[in-house]
Design an enzyme around this catalytic site. Structure first.
Site, mmCIF file in Angstrom:
data_model
loop_
_atom_site.group_PDB
_atom_site.id
_atom_site.type_symbol
_atom_site.label_atom_id
_atom_site.label_comp_id
_atom_site.label_asym_id
_atom_site.label_seq_id
_atom_site.Cartn_x
_atom_site.Cartn_y
_atom_site.Cartn_z
ATOM 1 N N CYS A 1 33.022 -158.113 -8.901
ATOM 2 C CA CYS A 1 33.042 -159.576 -8.856
ATOM 3 C C CYS A 1 31.806 -160.171 -8.167
ATOM 4 C CB CYS A 1 34.314 -160.042 -8.178
ATOM 5 S SG CYS A 1 34.787 -159.028 -6.767
ATOM 6 N N HIS B 1 34.769 -166.123 -4.035
ATOM 7 C CA HIS B 1 33.782 -165.421 -3.208
ATOM 8 C C HIS B 1 32.579 -166.334 -2.957
ATOM 9 C CE1 HIS B 1 35.950 -161.786 -3.570
ATOM 10 N NE2 HIS B 1 35.148 -161.066 -4.321
#
Ligand code: A2P
Length: 348
Positions: free
Chosen positions: A137, A251
């Site tokens: 990711c 994130h």
């Protein structure tokens, strides 16, 4: 690896999701609902624990089936998001049954014969392979911004510091963050079981194992290897520190990007303003920059705090702050975008 022909979009496709009940699985369903591929059958696969439960797709209940070796008969595209060991065992079976596989685990990401794809960065490397790996990711989110910068000015060195959400460790870690925070607010003891440390009002070095040789943890090594692969820069010097922060699903990362020659913040801003998948959030007057709460639920990666990195007096290094939804561009959305490229005419 045998190169396959593109899948024609002349008929609706049969799609399977392995790990449908997980955090990424649920987002895959949502991305397919709003995506460009016409779906005939959606086959939802998970463990025996979930078999018989139902999940909605376009308002219809779909019953979850237990993953079995013969689960892929008649499937055109299978998304895998149930961990590396299940991918290693079942992805070859899915391919043998005639499906194309898009794998969200780390099982195949470093195999040089298997493309590792972020469509905005390296779609051409996909070459109709039967199995495409969906990146880590952090690497997926970062390379949406890094690829156009590299095409414009050639990246020569990279430093990352990441601020990673609970969703990267799965649905159970998200639940643990909620429960641990509630317990802390209530003044109660809470013993974490998914992540190694208490997450509420805390942050800690990423929980992946430390490699004794380098001192880097497994997540950091993945970020290095995968960023290099996606940018096609196998020798790029990269330093990275990965940290888990008490955020549910987006994130963030601070990037320091050194180019071959002098580049200004305005040039970088102009370049990224035109880049697909990027939204500039860079309002210095309001002190408003990318935040995980604003990246959550968004397809675009937010980029801001674009400035000269004063740590490099040569003027060749730019600092950026990036936030992206870990479950969308960091996982499910990127996987569905890969699938759309496999299907002739479906890519948006
Ligand atoms: P289940 O909910 O039935 O356990 P996450 O990464 O969010 O934790 O999700 C993991 C996904 O992988 C879930 O959908 C989970 O299904 C699935 N999974 C875990 N173990 C198996 C298994 N042995 N067979 C099939 N799916 C599995």
């Amino acid at each position: 690896m045998t190169i396959q022909n593109p899948i024609p979009q002349s008929r609706a496709l049969n799609i399977a999701i392995v790990g449908a009940t997980g955090a990424v699985g649920a987002e895959l369903i949502g991305c397919l609902e709003r995506g460009a591929i016409e779906v005939s059958e959606l086959r939802l696969l998970a463990s025996a624990r979930s078999a018989g439960r139902k999940m909605a797709f376009h308002g219809q209940d779909v019953e979850i089936q237990e993953l079995r070796e013969d689960s892929f008969v008649g499937i055109d595209i299978a998304f895998f998001s149930a961990g590396a060991s299940l991918s290693r065992h079942y992805a070859p079976l899915a391919i043998a049954a005639g499906a194309r596989v898009i794998d969200n685990s780390s099982a195949f990401r470093t195999d040089p014969l298997i493309p590792l794809i972020v469509p905005e960065a390296n779609a051409a490397a996909m070459m109709n392979a039967p199995l495409v790996a969906n990146p880590n990711c952090v690497a997926a989110i970062a390379t949406v911004a890094l690829a156009p910068l590299h095409r414009a000015w050639s990246i020569r060195r990279l430093n990352y510091a990441t601020y990673q959400s609970a969703s990267g460790a799965g649905a159970a870690a998200m639940e643990e963050l909620r429960a641990g925070t509630q317990a802390a607010l209530d003044g109660e003891e809470f013993a974490p079981s998914v992540l190694p440390h208490s997450y509420a009002f805390n942050l800690f070095s990423h929980n992946a194992d430390i490699d004794p040789e380098t001192g880097y943890n497994g997540e950091e090594l993945k970020v290095i290897a995968e960023t290099r692969r996606i940018l096609d820069l196998p020798q790029l010097p990269i330093g990275v520190t990965c940290v888990r922060v008490p955020v549910l699903r987006a994130h963030s990362m601070a990037l320091s990007v050194r180019f071959e020659d002098h580049v200004t913040p305005d040039q970088v801003r102009d370049c990224l303003a035109r880049a697909p998948g990027v939204r500039i959030v860079d309002d210095a007057a309001a002190n408003h920059f990318p935040m995980p709460c604003e990246a959550t639920g968004q397809d675009d990666v937010l980029v801001g705090r674009i400035r000269q990195d004063l740590g490099d007096p040569s003027g060749r290094t730019i600092a950026l702050f990036v936030a992206g939804d870990q479950l969308l561009k960091g996982a499910a959305l990127n996987a569905v975008q890969i699938a759309e490229r496999l299907v002739v005419g479906a890519a948006t």
